[in-house]
Write a protein that holds these residues in place. Structure first.
Motif, mmCIF file in Angstrom:
data_model
loop_
_atom_site.group_PDB
_atom_site.id
_atom_site.type_symbol
_atom_site.label_atom_id
_atom_site.label_comp_id
_atom_site.label_asym_id
_atom_site.label_seq_id
_atom_site.Cartn_x
_atom_site.Cartn_y
_atom_site.Cartn_z
ATOM 1 N N ALA A 83 0.828 -1.193 0.000
ATOM 2 C CA ALA A 83 0.000 0.000 0.000
ATOM 3 C C ALA A 83 0.864 1.245 0.000
ATOM 4 N N LYS A 84 0.439 2.241 -0.743
ATOM 5 C CA LYS A 84 1.156 3.517 -0.777
ATOM 6 C C LYS A 84 0.686 4.368 0.383
ATOM 7 N N ARG A 85 1.595 5.110 0.941
ATOM 8 C CA ARG A 85 1.287 5.980 2.072
ATOM 9 C C ARG A 85 1.438 7.436 1.632
ATOM 10 N N SER A 86 0.787 8.322 2.355
ATOM 11 C CA SER A 86 0.887 9.730 2.007
ATOM 12 C C SER A 86 2.298 10.255 2.228
ATOM 13 N N SER A 87 2.990 9.745 3.251
ATOM 14 C CA SER A 87 4.387 10.131 3.463
ATOM 15 C C SER A 87 5.249 8.955 3.010
ATOM 16 N N ASN A 88 5.491 8.887 1.741
ATOM 17 C CA ASN A 88 6.202 7.778 1.127
ATOM 18 C C ASN A 88 7.629 7.702 1.636
ATOM 19 N N ASP A 123 10.385 9.607 -0.048
ATOM 20 C CA ASP A 123 10.521 11.038 0.216
ATOM 21 C C ASP A 123 11.505 11.314 1.348
ATOM 22 N N ASN A 124 11.904 10.303 2.088
ATOM 23 C CA ASN A 124 12.781 10.464 3.240
ATOM 24 C C ASN A 124 14.175 9.959 2.881
ATOM 25 N N SER A 125 15.076 10.880 2.568
ATOM 26 C CA SER A 125 16.410 10.499 2.100
ATOM 27 C C SER A 125 17.281 9.919 3.208
ATOM 28 N N SER A 126 16.852 9.999 4.474
ATOM 29 C CA SER A 126 17.654 9.438 5.560
ATOM 30 C C SER A 126 17.468 7.928 5.686
ATOM 31 N N LEU A 127 16.514 7.354 4.954
ATOM 32 C CA LEU A 127 16.293 5.914 5.002
ATOM 33 C C LEU A 127 17.322 5.201 4.138
ATOM 34 N N LYS A 128 17.944 4.183 4.731
ATOM 35 C CA LYS A 128 18.967 3.420 4.012
ATOM 36 C C LYS A 128 18.351 2.300 3.184
ATOM 37 N N ASP A 129 17.170 1.822 3.596
ATOM 38 C CA ASP A 129 16.493 0.737 2.889
ATOM 39 C C ASP A 129 14.997 1.035 2.845
ATOM 40 N N PRO A 130 14.575 1.914 1.914
ATOM 41 C CA PRO A 130 13.166 2.316 1.851
ATOM 42 C C PRO A 130 12.209 1.147 1.627
ATOM 43 N N GLU A 131 12.642 0.122 0.898
ATOM 44 C CA GLU A 131 11.781 -1.030 0.637
ATOM 45 C C GLU A 131 11.461 -1.786 1.937
ATOM 46 N N LEU A 132 12.489 -2.041 2.754
ATOM 47 C CA LEU A 132 12.281 -2.709 4.033
ATOM 48 C C LEU A 132 11.419 -1.837 4.945
ATOM 49 N N TYR A 133 11.666 -0.521 4.925
ATOM 50 C CA TYR A 133 10.869 0.419 5.718
ATOM 51 C C TYR A 133 9.381 0.246 5.403
ATOM 52 N N GLU A 134 9.035 0.221 4.112
ATOM 53 C CA GLU A 134 7.638 0.081 3.705
ATOM 54 C C GLU A 134 7.069 -1.277 4.134
ATOM 55 N N GLU A 135 7.864 -2.346 4.018
ATOM 56 C CA GLU A 135 7.409 -3.664 4.459
ATOM 57 C C GLU A 135 7.077 -3.655 5.943
ATOM 58 N N ARG A 184 6.310 -1.025 7.800
ATOM 59 C CA ARG A 184 5.130 -0.175 8.024
ATOM 60 C C ARG A 184 3.864 -0.956 7.712
ATOM 61 N N ASP A 185 3.903 -1.750 6.622
ATOM 62 C CA ASP A 185 2.744 -2.565 6.246
ATOM 63 C C ASP A 185 2.440 -3.631 7.297
ATOM 64 N N GLN A 186 3.471 -4.045 8.041
ATOM 65 C CA GLN A 186 3.285 -5.024 9.110
ATOM 66 C C GLN A 186 2.778 -4.373 10.394
ATOM 67 N N GLY A 187 2.700 -3.037 10.403
ATOM 68 C CA GLY A 187 2.140 -2.339 11.557
ATOM 69 C C GLY A 187 3.152 -1.666 12.463
ATOM 70 N N TYR A 188 4.433 -1.701 12.093
ATOM 71 C CA TYR A 188 5.433 -1.032 12.914
ATOM 72 C C TYR A 188 5.288 0.482 12.788
ATOM 73 N N SER A 189 5.684 1.208 13.834
ATOM 74 C CA SER A 189 5.631 2.663 13.798
ATOM 75 C C SER A 189 6.654 3.185 12.801
ATOM 76 N N LYS A 190 6.500 4.439 12.407
ATOM 77 C CA LYS A 190 7.455 5.053 11.474
ATOM 78 C C LYS A 190 8.859 5.027 12.056
ATOM 79 N N GLU A 191 8.965 5.387 13.343
ATOM 80 C CA GLU A 191 10.276 5.449 13.996
ATOM 81 C C GLU A 191 10.937 4.074 14.052
ATOM 82 N N LYS A 192 10.183 3.076 14.485
ATOM 83 C CA LYS A 192 10.750 1.733 14.609
ATOM 84 C C LYS A 192 11.107 1.173 13.236
ATOM 85 N N SER A 193 10.267 1.405 12.235
ATOM 86 C CA SER A 193 10.553 0.938 10.876
ATOM 87 C C SER A 193 11.839 1.563 10.351
#
Length: 92
Positions: A2-7, A10-22, A24-33
């Motif tokens: 699923a696409k999120r409004s804050s994709n 868009d966050n260049s500090s993420l080292k692995d955006p794909e894992l981050y999205e996975e 988030r889809d599992q229900g983890y908070s933005k910070e923990k993801s």
């Protein structure tokens, strides 16, 4: 996925955006993801290895397990037994 409004893209500090999205889809908070995805992307860090010196969940009281489950947002925790709480905290 699923696409999120804050994709994550868009966050260049993420080292692995794909894992981050996975995560988030599992229900983890933005910070923990973000923490998990960045740690796994860093070859010097080993987030899947055992961390601190906390005793195993089997040694915790049901109240302690419940408090931890509440802290991380386990749903249905009020109806769970001690064994159910342990399984939920371990992701099972």
């Amino acid at each position: 996925m699923a696409k999120r409004s804050s994709n994550a893209n868009d966050n260049s500090s993420l080292k692995d955006p794909e894992l981050y999205e996975e995560l988030r889809d599992q229900g983890y908070s933005k910070e923990k993801s973000a923490r998990i995805s960045n740690a796994k992307a860093n070859p010097d860090m080993h987030p899947s290895k055992r961390g601190g010196k906390a005793p195993p969940y089997e040694e915790w009281t049901k109240d302690e397990l419940y408090a931890r489950a509440k802290e991380i947002g386990v749903e249905g925790r009020s109806d769970m037994t001690k064994d159910d709480l342990i399984a939920a905290l371990r992701g099972g």
